[in-house]
Every structure is written in structure tokens, then in C-alpha cells.
Write a protein that holds these residues in place. Structure first.
Motif, mmCIF file in Angstrom:
data_model
loop_
_atom_site.group_PDB
_atom_site.id
_atom_site.type_symbol
_atom_site.label_atom_id
_atom_site.label_comp_id
_atom_site.label_asym_id
_atom_site.label_seq_id
_atom_site.Cartn_x
_atom_site.Cartn_y
_atom_site.Cartn_z
ATOM 1 N N LYS A 107 0.845 -1.208 0.000
ATOM 2 C CA LYS A 107 0.000 0.000 0.000
ATOM 3 C C LYS A 107 0.869 1.242 0.000
ATOM 4 O O LYS A 107 0.505 2.266 -0.579
ATOM 5 N N ALA A 122 -6.596 9.515 -0.823
ATOM 6 C CA ALA A 122 -6.622 10.122 0.517
ATOM 7 C C ALA A 122 -5.212 10.544 0.939
ATOM 8 O O ALA A 122 -4.236 9.863 0.643
ATOM 9 N N VAL A 147 -8.086 5.684 9.543
ATOM 10 C CA VAL A 147 -7.891 4.525 8.662
ATOM 11 C C VAL A 147 -6.446 4.049 8.773
ATOM 12 O O VAL A 147 -5.514 4.820 8.500
ATOM 13 N N LYS A 149 -3.794 0.968 7.540
ATOM 14 C CA LYS A 149 -3.666 -0.109 6.554
ATOM 15 C C LYS A 149 -2.316 -0.786 6.653
ATOM 16 O O LYS A 149 -1.279 -0.115 6.544
ATOM 17 N N VAL A 159 -7.049 -3.761 6.852
ATOM 18 C CA VAL A 159 -7.488 -2.366 6.981
ATOM 19 C C VAL A 159 -8.359 -2.221 8.228
ATOM 20 O O VAL A 159 -9.327 -2.952 8.403
ATOM 21 N N ILE A 161 -10.612 0.544 10.546
ATOM 22 C CA ILE A 161 -11.216 1.880 10.573
ATOM 23 C C ILE A 161 -11.731 2.098 11.991
ATOM 24 O O ILE A 161 -12.552 1.315 12.479
ATOM 25 N N GLU A 190 -4.186 6.936 6.853
ATOM 26 C CA GLU A 190 -4.732 7.903 5.898
ATOM 27 C C GLU A 190 -6.038 8.519 6.341
ATOM 28 O O GLU A 190 -6.720 8.029 7.242
ATOM 29 N N GLU A 191 -6.320 9.592 5.681
ATOM 30 C CA GLU A 191 -7.538 10.353 5.901
ATOM 31 C C GLU A 191 -8.741 9.496 5.492
ATOM 32 O O GLU A 191 -8.678 8.768 4.509
ATOM 33 N N PHE A 192 -9.824 9.579 6.230
ATOM 34 C CA PHE A 192 -11.045 8.845 5.899
ATOM 35 C C PHE A 192 -11.798 9.586 4.809
ATOM 36 O O PHE A 192 -11.994 10.796 4.881
ATOM 37 N N LEU A 193 -12.202 8.861 3.789
ATOM 38 C CA LEU A 193 -12.986 9.467 2.710
ATOM 39 C C LEU A 193 -14.429 9.017 2.839
ATOM 40 O O LEU A 193 -14.695 7.833 3.064
ATOM 41 N N GLU A 197 -18.604 3.653 -2.955
ATOM 42 C CA GLU A 197 -17.499 2.949 -3.612
ATOM 43 C C GLU A 197 -17.953 2.233 -4.878
ATOM 44 O O GLU A 197 -19.103 1.828 -4.997
ATOM 45 N N LYS A 219 -19.424 -6.058 0.425
ATOM 46 C CA LYS A 219 -18.395 -6.799 1.165
ATOM 47 C C LYS A 219 -18.868 -7.393 2.486
ATOM 48 O O LYS A 219 -18.377 -8.430 2.901
ATOM 49 N N ILE A 287 -9.142 4.328 -3.606
ATOM 50 C CA ILE A 287 -9.003 3.722 -2.277
ATOM 51 C C ILE A 287 -7.850 2.719 -2.335
ATOM 52 O O ILE A 287 -7.043 2.625 -1.423
ATOM 53 N N GLU A 288 -7.818 1.959 -3.405
ATOM 54 C CA GLU A 288 -6.750 0.969 -3.541
ATOM 55 C C GLU A 288 -6.650 0.500 -4.987
ATOM 56 O O GLU A 288 -7.604 0.624 -5.756
HETATM 57 P P1 AMP Z 1 -8.890 -1.812 1.074
HETATM 58 O O1 AMP Z 1 -8.407 -3.144 1.551
HETATM 59 O O2 AMP Z 1 -7.848 -0.792 0.872
HETATM 60 O O3 AMP Z 1 -9.874 -1.957 -0.048
HETATM 61 O O4 AMP Z 1 -9.834 -1.267 2.243
HETATM 62 C C1 AMP Z 1 -10.935 -2.006 2.671
HETATM 63 C C2 AMP Z 1 -12.133 -1.112 2.783
HETATM 64 O O5 AMP Z 1 -11.889 -0.109 3.750
HETATM 65 C C3 AMP Z 1 -12.454 -0.348 1.518
HETATM 66 O O6 AMP Z 1 -13.230 -1.076 0.620
HETATM 67 C C4 AMP Z 1 -13.198 0.837 2.071
HETATM 68 O O7 AMP Z 1 -14.543 0.488 2.330
HETATM 69 C C5 AMP Z 1 -12.527 1.097 3.370
HETATM 70 N N1 AMP Z 1 -11.515 2.160 3.232
HETATM 71 C C6 AMP Z 1 -10.220 2.008 2.930
HETATM 72 N N2 AMP Z 1 -9.587 3.194 2.893
HETATM 73 C C7 AMP Z 1 -10.513 4.127 3.183
HETATM 74 C C8 AMP Z 1 -10.480 5.545 3.301
HETATM 75 N N3 AMP Z 1 -9.372 6.249 3.150
HETATM 76 N N4 AMP Z 1 -11.634 6.182 3.603
HETATM 77 C C9 AMP Z 1 -12.778 5.475 3.788
HETATM 78 N N5 AMP Z 1 -12.865 4.147 3.701
HETATM 79 C C10 AMP Z 1 -11.751 3.469 3.399
#
Ligand code: AMP
Ligand code: GLY
Length: 427
Positions: A107, A122, A147, A149, A159, A161, A190-193, A197, A219, A287-288
């Protein structure tokens, strides 16, 4: 062309199903596959991460192309393994090089890449054990929720939150102390968005790209997006809020800079790129990245893909993807995942499945299934994915739900609210 497809889930059954429709496909081998892929090709009981065994399969069966479903073989460098082996280098691997796979495998790498190429994401900072005090200070500068990761692959669980600052600090420390082993030696904070999605997929030969149908996945195990995360409980495509204007922003701000960045970094990337996006007030942000197709998005995406998949993959391998035709069907696709009772916690395997022969006008993609003589049994948490294509999303959902009801096994569970959120927004 003889193709070897790696993986064993619903994604791989859907890819195999789409490949089977191509006149260019001769023999299809799937390693290790499932009871669904066995009806479309030959399953070979080989672990996709055992490259020496994959090599044997490829050479013994005169394989002309290897398509990789899951991320792990890519992150472990299967592309480079083939490219650097004299006996294998004539066989193209669909997927990024090991360096390219770091977009998913690290990441921190992905965030640095996005920062360098101006791709919206973010605000973040990365920390290790030595910089935990800086991590606390950075958390203090952010607003909740927080957040965290794990940098590396953590089986989709890396991840966190968190709502409270003190908990975020405690969890950051735990992560750096090995909560996810090696994967969390570095942690991205990171900052929460806040937004909705969606998943956007591109296929690239390293120069040009095609954008495939977008999708939204679900999910959480519980209805209304509640309860623990799973490998995915359903998907829909198209995504109503992904209007042509929105998708144009995705193309110019995200997809194109990503392809340009990979070229500028001289990273070989010939495969699928999955952009996990969030729409923040109509503006797409990343986000990723994933370096493969999504599951269960693929099951819906393949239904809407109006193209010869083998021809597209051949274009990727030969570097002339821009000459191949790729369109999206205007219809809507909906996929409903039937899981084992107890999933994503502990669940039983080896339970007999009945009613598959009653499924009509809908495809029952197999995820965790296994043949036992003439019978089909459960063999995983996600068991079957019922995917339908219809003129409208409500019709596609209705069809998938009607057919999901026909399949039976002890403990069967599925979410009844797939697609409801996106339909509600349109009203
Ligand atoms: P990821 O494994 O990076 O996909 O993260 C898993 C889930 O966490 C994502 O599908 C999002 O729902 C949530 N998520 C990850 N990063 C953020 C972020 N910066 N702000 C809000 N939600 C996030
Ligand atoms: N559906 C999300 C994923 O495949 O990672």
C-alpha cells in the motif's frame, strides 16, 4: 490457443466461461479450478503459487498463455518467473511483473506512486516501529474516523477503521508490533474518505488500455452493509452513479495517469488493473489498486463484456490491444453470492448441493465447490454465485434471487439487499 488459468473461485469460473465462448480457445486448463471450471476445461490439482509445478503443467500441455486470477502468484513474481526461464519465456503471462504487482502488494508503494503521478487519493503517511511517535502525531492531525492499513497482503483483513483516537493509536502500535506479521511492519495511516465505492477495471498491454464494465460489490456479511467483511456477497453492473461524466473523470484523472506512470517507471504491466474507487461528492478518488479482477465483480462484468476475451488477452500479450474490439452491453448484470452457514467465521465443508440443474436463464458460477463422484459439494465459504443479465437492474436482481432460491444445501445464506442502495439513489 491453449490457455492455463490460475485460481479456483467464482472469478475464475466466470473468466473460464467467457474464454470458452471464443473460437480462438482450443484447450483450457485451470489450476486448481473447481466443480464449475471442470465443465469448461481440465482442472489440474496444482497450487498457483507453486511455480515449478505450474511450469510442468505449462510445458506438458503445450500452453500458449497463462492467465492469472488471484493476486498472490503475481505478487510472488510469476510474470518474471516465466520471462526469465528459457523454457517458458515464449509463454505470455497475463498479469503485471512483480514490480507492477506492488500496486497491490504494498500500500505504501501504491500511495507513493499515486502521489508522484497526481492520482487523487486520501492524504496519508507511512510509519514503521521506529516512527510510531510520528504516527501518533499524524493521527492527532486527522479527524475521526481513522484509517490504518497494513502495507502488505493480509488476506483482505489488513485495513482497520477506528472511531476513537486512543484506539487508533493502540491499534497502530499493535499493527507495527506484528498484528499482521510482516504485512504490518509498515502501516499506512490515511484520511477517511466519505462517499460511495465502486470498482473500475482496465485491461492494458502496457501502452493502451480498455475500460471494462464497472461494478459495485457488497463486502459485509449482513444486510444493510453490517457485520464482518467477507470475500464479497454480491455485485451489480452498471453502477448508476457512474455516469458518462463520472467515468470520463475516472479515465482522465486515474486510468490514464496510472498507465503513464507505469510506463514512466518502466514497470512492465500486461494485465488487468482494478481501481477500487470512491466517489466523494461526484469526484473519483482511489481507495486501492488491485492487480487482478475482483470477485464477485468479475461474474457481473463478464456477463456485460461484449468482446472476445481470448482475443483481448492475445492483444495484451502481443502488445496490440488497441487493435482489438471491446464493448459493453447496455443490459444490467446482478450477482448474488450463496455462502456457507457460519461464513466468514467457521463453517462446514463437504455438504451436498442440490437443485443446480433447475437453474435457468441465469448462470450458477461455482466459487467453493468440489465434485464428489456425480455429486457436487460445498468446499469453501463462498459456494455459488448466481449471475443474471437483463434489460434493467431490478430485473437482473429478481432473476438472480429467483434462481438462488432453487439451489439448496444445509446452511445456505445470501444477502437479500444486493443492489438496493444504488437503486434507491436513482429514485
Ligand atoms: P482496502 O483493503 O484498501 O480496499 O480497504 C478495505 C475497505 O476499507 C475499503 O473497501 C473501504 O470500504 C474502506 N476504506 C479504505 N480506505 C478508506 C479511506 N481512506 N476512507 C474510507 N474508507 C476506506
Ligand atoms: N471484490 C473485491 C476484491 O476482489 O478484492
Amino acid at each position: 490457443m491453449n490457455i492455463l488459468l490460475l485460481g479456483s473461485g467464482g472469478r475464475e469460473h466466470a473468466l473460464a466461461w467467457k474464454m470458452r465462448q471464443s473460437k480462438a480457445l482450443s484447450q483450457l486448463f485451470v489450476a486448481p479450478g473447481n466443480a464449475g471450471t471442470a465443465s469448461l476445461g481440465v482442472n489440474v490439482a496444482v497450487d498457483p503459487n507453486n511455480f515449478a509445478a505450474i511450469k510442468d503443467v505449462a510445458l506438458k500441455n503445450a500452453i500458449d498463455m497463462v492467465a492469472v486470477g488471484p493476486e498472490e502468484p503475481l505478487v510472488r513474481g510469476i510474470f518474471d518467473y516465466f520471462a526469465n526461464d528459457d523454457a517458458l519465456k515464449h509463454i505470455p503471462v497475463i498479469g503485471p511483473s512483480q514490480k507492477g504487482a506492488m500496486l497491490e502488494g504494498s500500500k505504501d508503494f501504491a500511495k507513493q506512486f499515486m502521489a508522484k503521478y497526481g492520482i487523487p487519493t486520501a492524504r496519508y503517511k507511512s510509519f514503521t516501529r521506529g516512527s510510531v511517535a510520528d504516527g501518533f502525531a499524524f493521527l492527532e492531525s486527522l479527524r475521526p474516523p481513522y484509517v490504518l492499513k497494513a502495507d502488505g497482503l493480509a488476506a483482505g483483513k489488513g485495513v482497520l477503521i477506528l472511531d476513537s483516537l486512543s484506539e487508533a493509536k493502540a491499534q497502530l502500535e499493535e499493527m507495527l508490533n506484528g498484528m499482521f506479521g510482516e504485512a504490518s511492519r509498515t502501516v499506512v495511516v490515511e484520511e477517511f474518505l466519505s462517499g460511495v465505492e465502486l470498482s473500475v477495471f482496465a485491461l492494458s498491454d502496457g501502452k493502451s488500455y480498455k475500460i471494462l464494465p464497472e461494478a459495485k460489490d457488497y463486502k459485509r456479511i449482513g444486510e444493510g452493509d453490517t457485520g464482518p467483511n467477507t470475500g464479497g456477497m454480491g455485485s451489480v453492473s452498471p453502477v448508476p452513479f457512474a455516469t458518462p461524466e463520472f467515468m470520463e473523470k475516472v479515465r482522465t484523472r486515474i486510468v490514464e495517469p496510472t498507465i503513464r506512470g507505469l510506463r514512466a517507471e518502466q514497470i512492465t504491466y500486461r494485465g488487468f488493473i482494478f481501481f477500487g474507487l470512491i466517489s466523494v461528492g461526484g469526484e473519483p478518488m482511489v481507495i486501492e489498486y488491485n492487480v487482478r479482477m475482483g470477485d464477485p465483480e468479475t461474474e457481473s462484468v463478464m456477463l456485460r463484456l461484449d468482446a472476445d476475451l481470448v482475443d483481448l488477452l492475445d492483444g495484451v500479450a502481443k502488445g496490440n490491444l488497441s487493435e482489438r474490439t471491446c464493448r459493453n452491453l447496455p443490459q444490467a448484470a446482478a450477482s448474488v453470492v450463496c455462502v456457507s452457514g457460519g461464513y466468514p467465521g467457521a463453517y462446514k465443508k463437504g455438504i451436498a448441493i442440490s437443485g443446480l440443474e433447475k437453474v435457468q436463464g441465469c448462470i450458477a458460477f461455482h466459487a467453493g465447490t468440489k465434485a464428489n463422484g456425480a455429486n457436487i459439494e460445498t468446499a469453501g465459504g463462498r459456494v455459488l454465485v448466481l449471475s443474471s443479465l437483463a434489460d434493467t437492474l431490478p430485473q437482473a436482481l429478481e432473476k438472480s434471487y429467483a434462481e438462488a432460491a432453487k439451489v439448496e444445501y444445509e446452511g445456505k445464506y445470501f444477502r437479500r439487499d444486493i443492489g438496493k442502495d444504488v437503486l434507491a439513489v436513482g429514485k
